[in-house]
Design a protein around this motif. Structure first.
Motif, PDB file in Angstrom:
ATOM      1  N   VAL A  68       0.874  -1.168   0.000  1.00 31.56           N
ATOM      2  CA  VAL A  68       0.000   0.000   0.000  1.00 31.56           C
ATOM      3  C   VAL A  68       0.913   1.220   0.000  1.00 31.56           C
ATOM      4  N   VAL A  69       0.717   2.100  -0.972  1.00 32.39           N
ATOM      5  CA  VAL A  69       1.643   3.211  -1.179  1.00 32.39           C
ATOM      6  C   VAL A  69       0.877   4.523  -1.223  1.00 32.39           C
ATOM      7  N   LEU A  70       1.280   5.481  -0.381  1.00 30.36           N
ATOM      8  CA  LEU A  70       0.762   6.838  -0.503  1.00 30.36           C
ATOM      9  C   LEU A  70       1.406   7.490  -1.723  1.00 30.36           C
ATOM     10  N   VAL A  71       0.599   7.996  -2.629  1.00 30.57           N
ATOM     11  CA  VAL A  71       1.113   8.539  -3.892  1.00 30.57           C
ATOM     12  C   VAL A  71       0.925  10.055  -3.941  1.00 30.57           C
ATOM     13  N   ASP A  72       1.146  10.698  -2.793  1.00 30.77           N
ATOM     14  CA  ASP A  72       1.011  12.151  -2.734  1.00 30.77           C
ATOM     15  C   ASP A  72       2.204  12.875  -3.330  1.00 30.77           C
ATOM     16  N   ASP A  73       3.341  12.196  -3.461  1.00 29.38           N
ATOM     17  CA  ASP A  73       4.524  12.844  -4.018  1.00 29.38           C
ATOM     18  C   ASP A  73       5.109  11.982  -5.135  1.00 29.38           C
ATOM     19  N   ASP A  74       6.101  12.531  -5.810  1.00 27.05           N
ATOM     20  CA  ASP A  74       6.709  11.821  -6.936  1.00 27.05           C
ATOM     21  C   ASP A  74       7.354  10.512  -6.498  1.00 27.05           C
ATOM     22  N   TRP A  75       7.937  10.492  -5.303  1.00 28.53           N
ATOM     23  CA  TRP A  75       8.586   9.261  -4.838  1.00 28.53           C
ATOM     24  C   TRP A  75       7.570   8.133  -4.669  1.00 28.53           C
ATOM     25  N   GLY A  76       6.399   8.468  -4.116  1.00 33.47           N
ATOM     26  CA  GLY A  76       5.372   7.443  -3.953  1.00 33.47           C
ATOM     27  C   GLY A  76       4.868   6.918  -5.280  1.00 33.47           C
ATOM     28  N   ALA A 108       5.178   3.079  -6.592  1.00 31.99           N
ATOM     29  CA  ALA A 108       4.014   2.283  -7.009  1.00 31.99           C
ATOM     30  C   ALA A 108       4.236   1.676  -8.386  1.00 31.99           C
ATOM     31  N   ASP A 109       4.908   2.413  -9.262  1.00 33.13           N
ATOM     32  CA  ASP A 109       5.195   1.897 -10.603  1.00 33.13           C
ATOM     33  C   ASP A 109       6.274   0.818 -10.588  1.00 33.13           C
ATOM     34  N   ALA A 110       7.237   0.940  -9.650  1.00 29.17           N
ATOM     35  CA  ALA A 110       8.397   0.050  -9.661  1.00 29.17           C
ATOM     36  C   ALA A 110       8.170  -1.245  -8.902  1.00 29.17           C
ATOM     37  N   ALA A 111       7.241  -1.274  -7.952  1.00 28.92           N
ATOM     38  CA  ALA A 111       7.060  -2.447  -7.106  1.00 28.92           C
ATOM     39  C   ALA A 111       6.674  -3.660  -7.944  1.00 28.92           C
ATOM     40  N   ASP A 112       7.214  -4.836  -7.589  1.00 25.34           N
ATOM     41  CA  ASP A 112       6.883  -6.044  -8.344  1.00 25.34           C
ATOM     42  C   ASP A 112       5.912  -6.949  -7.582  1.00 25.34           C
ATOM     43  N   LEU A 165      -1.776  -1.337  -3.832  1.00 24.38           N
ATOM     44  CA  LEU A 165      -2.971  -0.528  -3.636  1.00 24.38           C
ATOM     45  C   LEU A 165      -2.486   0.891  -3.365  1.00 24.38           C
ATOM     46  N   THR A 166      -2.954   1.851  -4.169  1.00 28.40           N
ATOM     47  CA  THR A 166      -2.497   3.234  -4.012  1.00 28.40           C
ATOM     48  C   THR A 166      -3.518   4.059  -3.246  1.00 28.40           C
ATOM     49  N   VAL A 167      -2.996   5.006  -2.435  1.00 25.37           N
ATOM     50  CA  VAL A 167      -3.828   5.890  -1.626  1.00 25.37           C
ATOM     51  C   VAL A 167      -3.349   7.311  -1.851  1.00 25.37           C
ATOM     52  N   ARG A 168      -4.268   8.205  -2.189  1.00 27.78           N
ATOM     53  CA  ARG A 168      -3.922   9.613  -2.360  1.00 27.78           C
ATOM     54  C   ARG A 168      -4.617  10.426  -1.273  1.00 27.78           C
ATOM     55  N   THR A 169      -3.813  11.215  -0.548  1.00 29.93           N
ATOM     56  CA  THR A 169      -4.394  12.048   0.502  1.00 29.93           C
ATOM     57  C   THR A 169      -4.211  13.530   0.212  1.00 29.93           C
ATOM     58  N   ALA A 170      -3.531  13.858  -0.896  1.00 25.48           N
ATOM     59  CA  ALA A 170      -3.347  15.244  -1.313  1.00 25.48           C
ATOM     60  C   ALA A 170      -3.973  15.407  -2.688  1.00 25.48           C
ATOM     61  N   PRO A 171      -4.305  16.628  -3.092  1.00 28.88           N
ATOM     62  CA  PRO A 171      -4.891  16.823  -4.425  1.00 28.88           C
ATOM     63  C   PRO A 171      -3.963  16.325  -5.525  1.00 28.88           C
ATOM     64  N   ALA A 172      -4.552  15.854  -6.614  1.00 26.10           N
ATOM     65  CA  ALA A 172      -3.764  15.407  -7.768  1.00 26.10           C
ATOM     66  C   ALA A 172      -2.891  16.546  -8.278  1.00 26.10           C
ATOM     67  N   GLN A 173      -1.668  16.218  -8.676  1.00 23.04           N
ATOM     68  CA  GLN A 173      -0.739  17.233  -9.164  1.00 23.04           C
ATOM     69  C   GLN A 173      -1.102  17.746 -10.545  1.00 23.04           C
ATOM     70  N   GLY A 183      -3.817  14.789 -15.618  1.00 29.93           N
ATOM     71  CA  GLY A 183      -3.541  13.473 -16.198  1.00 29.93           C
ATOM     72  C   GLY A 183      -3.031  12.444 -15.225  1.00 29.93           C
ATOM     73  N   ASP A 184      -2.932  12.792 -13.939  1.00 34.71           N
ATOM     74  CA  ASP A 184      -2.442  11.829 -12.955  1.00 34.71           C
ATOM     75  C   ASP A 184      -3.356  10.607 -12.901  1.00 34.71           C
ATOM     76  N   THR A 185      -2.747   9.440 -12.769  1.00 35.67           N
ATOM     77  CA  THR A 185      -3.520   8.211 -12.654  1.00 35.67           C
ATOM     78  C   THR A 185      -4.322   8.226 -11.363  1.00 35.67           C
ATOM     79  N   PRO A 186      -5.632   7.958 -11.413  1.00 33.64           N
ATOM     80  CA  PRO A 186      -6.424   7.956 -10.178  1.00 33.64           C
ATOM     81  C   PRO A 186      -5.906   6.902  -9.210  1.00 33.64           C
ATOM     82  N   ALA A 187      -5.942   7.228  -7.936  1.00 33.81           N
ATOM     83  CA  ALA A 187      -5.533   6.269  -6.915  1.00 33.81           C
ATOM     84  C   ALA A 187      -6.669   5.293  -6.642  1.00 33.81           C
ATOM     85  N   ASP A 188      -6.329   4.155  -6.055  1.00 36.86           N
ATOM     86  CA  ASP A 188      -7.356   3.179  -5.686  1.00 36.86           C
ATOM     87  C   ASP A 188      -8.267   3.723  -4.594  1.00 36.86           C
ATOM     88  N   TRP A 189      -7.683   4.499  -3.683  1.00 37.83           N
ATOM     89  CA  TRP A 189      -8.456   5.151  -2.624  1.00 37.83           C
ATOM     90  C   TRP A 189      -8.004   6.607  -2.519  1.00 37.83           C
TER      91      TRP A 189
END
Length: 546
Positions: free
Chosen positions: A268-276, A280-284, A288-296, A299-305
């Motif tokens: 489960v990865v918080l995708v609020d920043d570029d590192w997250g 999420a893209d690199a994990a094998d 499950l992605t979670v966004r708690t900040a507004p999309a940057q 075109g940002d990919t929607p998070a699962d939650w």
């Protein structure tokens, strides 16, 4: 319990009561150690493993590893005297052991030589302690990494799991817990033999779940080698520990090793920043992605939650966690700080990823208040008028998040912090500038100087604060007060009932290291005493402080 170990000794507290004897030859074969002259025949049966000669119990393997100043083989006589039945080491250690044998006689137990004993000891500990067998009886294991938020997220996670009816364990910065038994923790993540023995203890006690903070140091130095998490979580990545990792890219690469199939089943990865988003893209493993900040960007990919509908609730917030499939959860955290929304959302996502239905999660969220659990030294409220808070924020991002979240209408922010010695020096002026921007009064003081000159550290922090005041036209008053207890007293002396005082950097810690000497110092105790001394009221102390 090992028969010759005093009950309640530090070593025994981290061990299962009923060890599982195993032939060391079989254990080495199980981790793929090749047979040869470095592995002598007829190795004994063993019941444990440790790399601390002071923690050896009868029947252990003593792992003699190279250290910063001394080689572990130097301490082999103590380990043997305590009952070590075999020694695992490298070629350099074998040479030292040969010298010991020549000086004291051939009383050493069998010596196993491997090229990299540090990387061998974790997998070997897993086998010897039988810490995670494939029998379905082990606790569901959660691991959380990231620069900030690990501790609070693990406490939130365990509070939610307990509300769901699980008995839980915890391995983290503040404490180690196996059910209700707490053991003070010296490292964010203990060494790998301790981790595996603790997991075996938790399994022996029938715990349903366990949460662990996984620091970059733990990953870099093999402290979770041989551990496989059911769910791994990622909070964020900001500047810290560059004295160890060098660059942010290298820091990220170490964190990313947790999110591989060898180390976890799901993420489960918080995708609020570029590192997250990069993680999420690199994990094998399934993520499950979670966004708690507004999309940057649009075109940002929607998070699962996604967190929506944030509203104030007392000192904390309520919010809705919305799923892409239409599910939603209504959540509250009573702890101050918008970053605790992120911590609560991550903990919720990890429980969902473990297989708990959303309806069951909502039921316990409605019936209890798991995300208002007090976390020692993490946005811990010591007084209310003025609001007096102790927090562990010790890097620029954490400090910014903390100070930005505490201002109250009509009140000032008075902050007290310093910087740790013998750590990333580049963050010191950055932290000073952050403090100046977000405080009305900033008091620069000492943190843990270690072996550095405390005045040099304070000067670096103050230079950043003074430069920000000068160059940005800030109204912040910057003071320098030391020792730390005096700085805390000054903050309270300057405070009015509507103000907020933040004592940052040390959190739950109760010792300050100065030139190799540990001085008793607990920010919570000092702040509570100062409030009373200056005519304010403090809240009742938490049990963990005693």
């Amino acid at each position: 319990m090992h028969p010759t170990t005093p009950q309640g000794s530090p070593a025994s507290l981290m061990r299962p009561h009923a060890p599982h004897p195993i032939s060391l030859s079989a254990a080495l074969a199980a981790i793929g150690a090749p047979a040869g002259p470095s592995i002598p025949p007829g190795l004994p049966t063993v019941t444990g493993i440790t790399l601390d000669s002071r923690a050896v119990l009868p029947g252990d393997v003593y792992a003699a590893l190279p250290g910063a100043a001394r080689h572990g083989a130097d301490f082999a006589p103590q380990a043997v005297q305590a009952g070590a039945r075999a020694i695992l080491t490298d070629a350099a250690g074998a040479g030292i052991l040969a010298d010991h044998a020549a000086a004291a006689g051939p009383d050493l137990p069998p010596v196993v030589v491997v090229p990299d004993p540090r990387r061998a000891v974790g997998p070997l500990a897993r086998v010897i302690f039988d810490s995670q067998p494939d029998d379905g009886a082990s606790p569901t294991l959660f691991g959380i990494t990231g620069t900030n938020g690990k501790t609070t997220s693990t406490y939130f996670l365990n509070a939610l799991l307990e509300a769901l009816g699980h008995s839980t364990g915890l391995i983290g910065t503040i404490e180690i817990r196996a059910g209700r038994e707490a053991i003070p923790s010296a490292l964010t993540t203990p060494e790998s033999p301790q981790v595996h023995s603790l997991l075996a203890l938790m399994r022996e006690r029938g715990l349903g779940a366990a949460s662990m903070e996984v620091s970059s140091h733990a990953l870099e130095f093999g402290r979770v080698d041989g551990v496989r998490f059911d769910v791994a979580g990622f909070t964020n990545l900001t500047q810290d520990h560059l004295d160890l990792h060098g660059t942010m890219d290298d820091y990220f690469a170490v964190k990313a090793t947790l999110f591989t199939a060898a180390r976890c089943r799901r993420a489960v990865v918080l995708v609020d920043d570029d590192w997250g988003r990069r993680l999420a893209d690199a994990a094998d493993v399934p993520v499950l992605t979670v966004r708690t900040a507004p999309a940057q960007a649009a075109g940002d990919t929607p998070a699962d939650w996604t967190v929506t509908d944030v509203e104030p609730s007392g000192l904390g917030h309520t919010f809705v966690l919305r799923g892409r499939t239409g599910d939603h959860l209504r959540i509250r955290s009573g702890l101050p700080g918008t970053f605790n929304i992120s911590n609560a959302a991550l903990a919720t996502g990890m429980v969902l990823a473990s297989g708990v239905p959303a309806a069951d999660v909502q039921r316990v969220l409605d019936a209890s208040d798991p995300f208002t659990t007090e976390v020692p030294g993490r946005m811990q409220l010591i007084g209310e008028e003025p609001a007096a808070i102790v927090d562990f924020a010790h890097n620029p991002d954490a400090l910014e998040r903390t100070l930005a979240s505490v201002r109250r209408p009509g009140g000032r922010v008075i902050s007290v912090f310093g910087a740790t010695g013998q750590r990333d020096e580049t963050k010191r002026p950055i932290m000073g500038a952050v403090g100046a921007r977000l405080s009305d009064i900033l008091i620069v003081t000492d943190d843990d100087p270690h072996d550095e000159d405390d005045a040099v550290i304070r000067r670096a922090v103050r230079q950043g604060a003074d430069a920000a005041v000068r160059d940005e036209g800030l109204a912040c008053e910057v003071l320098e007060v030391f020792p730390r207890a005096d700085a805390i007293d000054r903050a309270v002396a300057l405070a009015r009932p509507a103000d907020t005082i933040v004592i940052a950097g040390r959190g739950h810690e109760v010792w300050q290291e100065v030139k190799g000497i540990n001085l008793s110092l607990d920010d919570r105790v000092e702040l509570r005493s100062a409030l009373t001394r200056h005519g304010f009221s403090g809240l009742s102390p938490a049990g963990i402080e005693s």
